[in-house]
Design a protein around this motif. Structure first.
Motif, short mmCIF file in Angstrom:
data_model
loop_
_atom_site.label_atom_id
_atom_site.label_comp_id
_atom_site.label_asym_id
_atom_site.label_seq_id
_atom_site.Cartn_x
_atom_site.Cartn_y
_atom_site.Cartn_z
N LYS A 109 0.84 -1.19 0.00
CA LYS A 109 0.00 0.00 0.00
C LYS A 109 0.88 1.25 0.00
CE LYS A 109 -4.01 -1.94 2.30
NZ LYS A 109 -4.86 -1.91 3.48
N LEU A 110 0.49 2.21 -0.79
CA LEU A 110 1.22 3.47 -0.81
C LEU A 110 0.81 4.31 0.40
CD1 LEU A 110 0.86 4.41 -4.58
CD2 LEU A 110 2.86 3.46 -3.43
N SER A 111 1.76 5.02 0.95
CA SER A 111 1.44 5.90 2.06
C SER A 111 0.64 7.08 1.54
CB SER A 111 2.73 6.38 2.73
OG SER A 111 3.49 7.14 1.82
N GLN A 112 -0.04 7.75 2.43
CA GLN A 112 -0.83 8.91 2.06
C GLN A 112 0.06 10.01 1.50
OE1 GLN A 112 -4.04 9.40 1.98
NE2 GLN A 112 -4.69 7.50 2.88
N VAL A 113 -0.33 10.57 0.39
CA VAL A 113 0.41 11.67 -0.21
C VAL A 113 -0.17 12.97 0.33
CG1 VAL A 113 0.93 12.84 -2.38
CG2 VAL A 113 0.86 10.36 -2.29
N ASN A 114 0.69 13.84 0.80
CA ASN A 114 0.23 15.12 1.33
C ASN A 114 -0.01 16.06 0.16
OD1 ASN A 114 -0.20 17.53 2.59
ND2 ASN A 114 1.33 17.16 4.17
N GLN A 115 -1.23 16.02 -0.37
CA GLN A 115 -1.57 16.80 -1.55
C GLN A 115 -1.58 18.29 -1.27
OE1 GLN A 115 -5.21 15.15 -3.03
NE2 GLN A 115 -4.24 13.26 -3.66
N ASP A 116 -1.90 18.67 -0.05
CA ASP A 116 -1.92 20.09 0.29
C ASP A 116 -0.54 20.71 0.10
OD1 ASP A 116 -3.30 22.43 1.35
OD2 ASP A 116 -1.99 22.17 3.08
N ASN A 117 0.48 20.06 0.62
CA ASN A 117 1.83 20.60 0.48
C ASN A 117 2.32 20.55 -0.97
OD1 ASN A 117 2.07 21.31 3.13
ND2 ASN A 117 3.18 19.48 3.73
N LEU A 118 1.88 19.56 -1.74
CA LEU A 118 2.26 19.50 -3.15
C LEU A 118 1.69 20.70 -3.92
CD1 LEU A 118 1.82 15.70 -3.95
CD2 LEU A 118 3.96 16.97 -3.65
N ILE A 139 10.27 40.61 -2.77
CA ILE A 139 9.84 40.37 -1.39
C ILE A 139 9.55 38.88 -1.25
CG2 ILE A 139 8.09 40.85 0.35
CD1 ILE A 139 7.67 43.54 -1.07
N SER A 140 10.21 38.25 -0.30
CA SER A 140 10.03 36.81 -0.13
C SER A 140 8.75 36.53 0.67
CB SER A 140 11.22 36.19 0.56
OG SER A 140 11.35 36.70 1.86
N PHE A 141 8.31 35.33 0.59
CA PHE A 141 7.14 34.89 1.34
C PHE A 141 7.38 33.47 1.81
CE2 PHE A 141 6.49 33.44 -2.93
CZ PHE A 141 5.90 32.21 -2.78
N LYS A 142 6.59 33.05 2.75
CA LYS A 142 6.73 31.70 3.28
C LYS A 142 5.37 31.02 3.19
CE LYS A 142 8.15 29.10 7.33
NZ LYS A 142 8.60 29.15 8.71
N VAL A 143 5.36 29.83 2.64
CA VAL A 143 4.13 29.05 2.55
C VAL A 143 4.05 28.21 3.82
CG1 VAL A 143 2.90 27.27 1.27
CG2 VAL A 143 4.25 28.97 0.04
N SER A 144 2.94 28.33 4.52
CA SER A 144 2.80 27.56 5.76
C SER A 144 2.53 26.10 5.43
CB SER A 144 1.68 28.12 6.62
OG SER A 144 0.45 28.00 5.96
N LYS A 145 3.08 25.23 6.26
CA LYS A 145 2.87 23.80 6.07
C LYS A 145 1.75 23.32 6.97
CE LYS A 145 7.39 22.65 4.45
NZ LYS A 145 8.49 21.74 4.49
N GLN A 146 1.10 22.29 6.52
CA GLN A 146 0.00 21.71 7.26
C GLN A 146 0.55 21.04 8.51
OE1 GLN A 146 -2.04 18.80 4.96
NE2 GLN A 146 -3.94 19.05 6.08
N PRO A 147 -0.09 21.24 9.67
CA PRO A 147 0.42 20.61 10.91
C PRO A 147 0.35 19.11 10.91
CG PRO A 147 -1.67 21.77 11.32
CD PRO A 147 -1.31 21.98 9.89
#
Length: 57
Positions: free
Chosen positions: A12-21, A49-57
């Motif tokens: 079985k494949l592990s869950q892919v974190n689609q939000d971060n992709l 101007i740089s920015f930071k994308v927040s990651k899902q907890p």
């Protein structure tokens, strides 16, 4: 003839974190997207101007 017992749990494949992709895709291609689809808006955005994308907890 050799009998092989499958272990489906091992394959079985592990869950892919689609939000971060999606966040990475948007962050990597946003400037090109604006340049192609909205060139007038692209001129107005300060990409230095740089920015930071927040990651899902």
């Amino acid at each position: 003839m050799q009998l092989v017992w499958g272990k489906p749990d091992l394959y079985k494949l592990s869950q892919v974190n689609q939000d971060n992709l999606w966040k990475k895709l948007i962050a990597d291609l946003f400037e090109d997207f604006l340049l192609f689809f909205l060139p007038d808006l692209h001129l107005e955005v300060d990409f230095s101007i740089s920015f930071k994308v927040s990651k899902q907890p």
